[in-house]
Design an enzyme around this catalytic site. Sequence first.
Site, PDB file in Angstrom:
ATOM      1  N   LYS A  15       0.842  -1.215   0.000  1.00 55.05           N
ATOM      2  CA  LYS A  15       0.000   0.000   0.000  1.00 55.05           C
ATOM      3  C   LYS A  15       0.868   1.252   0.000  1.00 55.05           C
ATOM      4  O   LYS A  15       0.685   2.151  -0.818  1.00 55.05           O
ATOM      5  CB  LYS A  15      -0.953   0.001   1.221  1.00 55.05           C
ATOM      6  CG  LYS A  15      -1.859  -1.226   1.294  1.00 55.05           C
ATOM      7  CD  LYS A  15      -2.814  -1.176   2.469  1.00 55.05           C
ATOM      8  CE  LYS A  15      -2.158  -1.221   3.827  1.00 55.05           C
ATOM      9  NZ  LYS A  15      -1.465  -2.506   4.129  1.00 55.05           N
ATOM     10  N   ARG A  90     -10.167   0.017   8.521  1.00 51.92           N
ATOM     11  CA  ARG A  90      -9.686  -1.338   8.806  1.00 51.92           C
ATOM     12  C   ARG A  90     -10.702  -2.162   9.572  1.00 51.92           C
ATOM     13  O   ARG A  90     -10.409  -3.299   9.921  1.00 51.92           O
ATOM     14  CB  ARG A  90      -8.427  -1.240   9.667  1.00 51.92           C
ATOM     15  CG  ARG A  90      -7.139  -1.311   8.899  1.00 51.92           C
ATOM     16  CD  ARG A  90      -6.056  -0.922   9.865  1.00 51.92           C
ATOM     17  NE  ARG A  90      -4.873  -1.682   9.760  1.00 51.92           N
ATOM     18  CZ  ARG A  90      -3.762  -1.215   9.225  1.00 51.92           C
ATOM     19  NH1 ARG A  90      -3.732  -0.031   8.680  1.00 51.92           N
ATOM     20  NH2 ARG A  90      -2.685  -1.939   9.238  1.00 51.92           N
ATOM     21  N   ARG A 124      11.784  -5.182   5.146  1.00 55.30           N
ATOM     22  CA  ARG A 124      11.494  -3.768   4.818  1.00 55.30           C
ATOM     23  C   ARG A 124      12.452  -2.826   5.564  1.00 55.30           C
ATOM     24  O   ARG A 124      12.760  -3.019   6.723  1.00 55.30           O
ATOM     25  CB  ARG A 124      10.063  -3.413   5.211  1.00 55.30           C
ATOM     26  CG  ARG A 124       9.791  -1.908   5.062  1.00 55.30           C
ATOM     27  CD  ARG A 124       8.349  -1.550   5.110  1.00 55.30           C
ATOM     28  NE  ARG A 124       7.660  -2.090   6.254  1.00 55.30           N
ATOM     29  CZ  ARG A 124       6.330  -2.074   6.392  1.00 55.30           C
ATOM     30  NH1 ARG A 124       5.577  -1.550   5.453  1.00 55.30           N
ATOM     31  NH2 ARG A 124       5.769  -2.585   7.455  1.00 55.30           N
ATOM     32  N   ARG A 152      11.142  -0.603  11.035  1.00 58.40           N
ATOM     33  CA  ARG A 152      10.016  -0.329  11.935  1.00 58.40           C
ATOM     34  C   ARG A 152      10.000  -1.326  13.086  1.00 58.40           C
ATOM     35  O   ARG A 152      10.309  -2.491  12.893  1.00 58.40           O
ATOM     36  CB  ARG A 152       8.694  -0.422  11.162  1.00 58.40           C
ATOM     37  CG  ARG A 152       8.187   0.915  10.695  1.00 58.40           C
ATOM     38  CD  ARG A 152       7.050   0.819   9.735  1.00 58.40           C
ATOM     39  NE  ARG A 152       5.911   0.039  10.177  1.00 58.40           N
ATOM     40  CZ  ARG A 152       4.785  -0.121   9.470  1.00 58.40           C
ATOM     41  NH1 ARG A 152       4.666   0.465   8.305  1.00 58.40           N
ATOM     42  NH2 ARG A 152       3.787  -0.829   9.929  1.00 58.40           N
ATOM     43  N   ARG A 163      -0.293  -9.126  13.252  1.00 63.02           N
ATOM     44  CA  ARG A 163      -0.941  -8.153  12.341  1.00 63.02           C
ATOM     45  C   ARG A 163      -1.757  -8.876  11.275  1.00 63.02           C
ATOM     46  O   ARG A 163      -2.835  -8.422  10.896  1.00 63.02           O
ATOM     47  CB  ARG A 163       0.125  -7.246  11.707  1.00 63.02           C
ATOM     48  CG  ARG A 163       0.649  -6.216  12.703  1.00 63.02           C
ATOM     49  CD  ARG A 163       2.007  -5.665  12.324  1.00 63.02           C
ATOM     50  NE  ARG A 163       2.039  -4.980  11.049  1.00 63.02           N
ATOM     51  CZ  ARG A 163       3.163  -4.658  10.426  1.00 63.02           C
ATOM     52  NH1 ARG A 163       4.340  -4.964  10.953  1.00 63.02           N
ATOM     53  NH2 ARG A 163       3.110  -4.022   9.282  1.00 63.02           N
TER      54      ARG A 163
HETATM   55  P1  AP5 Z   1       4.774  -1.563   1.921  1.00 61.69           P
HETATM   56  O1  AP5 Z   1       4.455  -0.782   0.711  1.00 61.69           O
HETATM   57  O2  AP5 Z   1       5.488  -0.858   3.023  1.00 61.69           O
HETATM   58  O3  AP5 Z   1       3.457  -2.330   2.448  1.00 61.69           O
HETATM   59  P2  AP5 Z   1       2.188  -1.784   3.203  1.00 61.69           P
HETATM   60  O4  AP5 Z   1       1.007  -2.460   2.607  1.00 61.69           O
HETATM   61  O5  AP5 Z   1       2.177  -0.277   3.235  1.00 61.69           O
HETATM   62  O6  AP5 Z   1       2.482  -2.406   4.626  1.00 61.69           O
HETATM   63  P3  AP5 Z   1       2.368  -1.823   6.100  1.00 61.69           P
HETATM   64  O7  AP5 Z   1       3.097  -2.809   6.978  1.00 61.69           O
HETATM   65  O8  AP5 Z   1       2.815  -0.398   6.206  1.00 61.69           O
HETATM   66  O9  AP5 Z   1       0.879  -1.946   6.341  1.00 61.69           O
HETATM   67  P4  AP5 Z   1       0.191  -2.072   7.661  1.00 61.69           P
HETATM   68  O10 AP5 Z   1      -1.191  -1.966   7.187  1.00 61.69           O
HETATM   69  O11 AP5 Z   1       0.490  -3.251   8.493  1.00 61.69           O
HETATM   70  O12 AP5 Z   1       0.843  -0.892   8.534  1.00 61.69           O
HETATM   71  P5  AP5 Z   1       0.329   0.532   8.938  1.00 61.69           P
HETATM   72  O13 AP5 Z   1       1.475   1.443   8.974  1.00 61.69           O
HETATM   73  O14 AP5 Z   1      -0.887   0.920   8.155  1.00 61.69           O
HETATM   74  O15 AP5 Z   1       5.627  -2.840   1.464  1.00 61.69           O
HETATM   75  C1  AP5 Z   1       6.136  -3.762   2.426  1.00 61.69           C
HETATM   76  C2  AP5 Z   1       7.514  -4.263   1.968  1.00 61.69           C
HETATM   77  O16 AP5 Z   1       7.339  -5.050   0.799  1.00 61.69           O
HETATM   78  C3  AP5 Z   1       8.496  -3.136   1.596  1.00 61.69           C
HETATM   79  O17 AP5 Z   1       9.776  -3.524   1.986  1.00 61.69           O
HETATM   80  C4  AP5 Z   1       8.381  -3.042   0.061  1.00 61.69           C
HETATM   81  O18 AP5 Z   1       9.595  -2.612  -0.519  1.00 61.69           O
HETATM   82  C5  AP5 Z   1       8.071  -4.477  -0.299  1.00 61.69           C
HETATM   83  N1  AP5 Z   1       7.177  -4.577  -1.457  1.00 61.69           N
HETATM   84  C6  AP5 Z   1       6.110  -3.783  -1.777  1.00 61.69           C
HETATM   85  N2  AP5 Z   1       5.522  -4.198  -2.901  1.00 61.69           N
HETATM   86  C7  AP5 Z   1       6.228  -5.302  -3.307  1.00 61.69           C
HETATM   87  C8  AP5 Z   1       6.109  -6.195  -4.403  1.00 61.69           C
HETATM   88  N3  AP5 Z   1       5.137  -6.025  -5.339  1.00 61.69           N
HETATM   89  N4  AP5 Z   1       6.982  -7.223  -4.497  1.00 61.69           N
HETATM   90  C9  AP5 Z   1       7.956  -7.407  -3.570  1.00 61.69           C
HETATM   91  N5  AP5 Z   1       8.128  -6.584  -2.499  1.00 61.69           N
HETATM   92  C10 AP5 Z   1       7.266  -5.551  -2.381  1.00 61.69           C
HETATM   93  O19 AP5 Z   1      -0.208   0.235  10.422  1.00 61.69           O
HETATM   94  C11 AP5 Z   1       0.697  -0.026  11.484  1.00 61.69           C
HETATM   95  C12 AP5 Z   1      -0.101  -0.225  12.769  1.00 61.69           C
HETATM   96  O20 AP5 Z   1      -0.834   0.982  13.072  1.00 61.69           O
HETATM   97  C13 AP5 Z   1      -1.182  -1.322  12.723  1.00 61.69           C
HETATM   98  O21 AP5 Z   1      -0.654  -2.597  13.015  1.00 61.69           O
HETATM   99  C14 AP5 Z   1      -2.163  -0.819  13.801  1.00 61.69           C
HETATM  100  O22 AP5 Z   1      -1.677  -1.116  15.099  1.00 61.69           O
HETATM  101  C15 AP5 Z   1      -2.131   0.686  13.596  1.00 61.69           C
HETATM  102  N6  AP5 Z   1      -3.147   1.176  12.627  1.00 61.69           N
HETATM  103  C16 AP5 Z   1      -2.913   1.819  11.445  1.00 61.69           C
HETATM  104  N7  AP5 Z   1      -4.064   2.135  10.839  1.00 61.69           N
HETATM  105  C17 AP5 Z   1      -5.056   1.684  11.649  1.00 61.69           C
HETATM  106  C18 AP5 Z   1      -6.472   1.682  11.528  1.00 61.69           C
HETATM  107  N8  AP5 Z   1      -7.110   2.216  10.464  1.00 61.69           N
HETATM  108  N9  AP5 Z   1      -7.194   1.103  12.556  1.00 61.69           N
HETATM  109  C19 AP5 Z   1      -6.575   0.576  13.634  1.00 61.69           C
HETATM  110  N10 AP5 Z   1      -5.241   0.543  13.794  1.00 61.69           N
HETATM  111  C20 AP5 Z   1      -4.472   1.080  12.799  1.00 61.69           C
END
Ligand code: AP5
Length: 207
Positions: A15, A90, A124, A152, A163
């Site tokens: 994402k 979410r 990552r 992270r 997660r």
């Molecule tokens: P990346 O692009 O970073 O993936 P992402 O989908 O953004 O993953 P996140 O881990 O950031 O998502 P998340 O939803 O768990 O975390 P968030 O910060 O929202 O890619 C990941 C890796 O893969 C990178 O190294 C990239 O280079 C690689 N990659 C990408 N595409 C690729 C491909 N096609 N092929 C190969 N490699 C690839 O949330 C963190 C925490 O915050 C949650 O756990 C929760 O506690 C809280 N939180 C956030 N939002 C909410 C909400 N709405 N409600 C409740 N809690 C929330």
Amino acid sequence: MTGSIVLFGPPGAGKGTQAGRIVSLTGKPQVSTGDMLRAAVKAGSPMGLAAKEYMDAGLLVPDEVIIGLIEERLQQDDASSGVLFDGFPRTIPQAESLEQIADVTSVISIEVPDEAIVNRIVGRRMDPETGEIYHIIFNPAPAEIADRLIQRKDDTEVTVRARLAAFHEQTAPLAQWYADRNLLVTVDGNNDIEIVASEIQEALKSL
Ligand code: AP5
């Protein structure tokens, strides 16, 4: 294109990686609840300190905290023509609240199987200066910035499994919720970054 777009998918689906490209294509600002929460943790605000415990454990932060953050963010001027939501909503209650305050015109779901997620998350690395996202194998950073990259705190194998469990239990049902409203577009995220990007670009053209 008016209205807001939701970028949906499991942790590590790509994402954040794809969000920057969609921002360039649509001009809509990225609204990432994960980034907003990490900024609050860094600032040491009471909300950030409370959220940190959930994030470190791989659990979702309570809906009321998240909805409050989004309501505040959508009042800013740059949100008036819609935004790109990354990692929000979410839960069904978050989606129901969003329905009251924003016009969501499409939900792009990036689908990646669980077995690919752990390697992506554990490898990552982030550039703290630019926010750019890298991967030690799939998207290596330029050598000259290698020393400043960070990992992270929630990017461990144990936390990513928590997660993923939270995703399947609380977030995955939203795909059907949005499909029922004819808003869901699915993209195969288990492909090279550039292939995923062009699939999303095609999907955006048809909206
Ligand atoms: P990346 O692009 O970073 O993936 P992402 O989908 O953004 O993953 P996140 O881990 O950031 O998502 P998340 O939803 O768990 O975390 P968030 O910060 O929202 O890619 C990941 C890796 O893969 C990178 O190294 C990239 O280079 C690689 N990659 C990408 N595409 C690729 C491909 N096609 N092929 C190969 N490699 C690839 O949330 C963190 C925490 O915050 C949650 O756990 C929760 O506690 C809280 N939180 C956030 N939002 C909410 C909400 N709405 N409600 C409740 N809690 C929330």
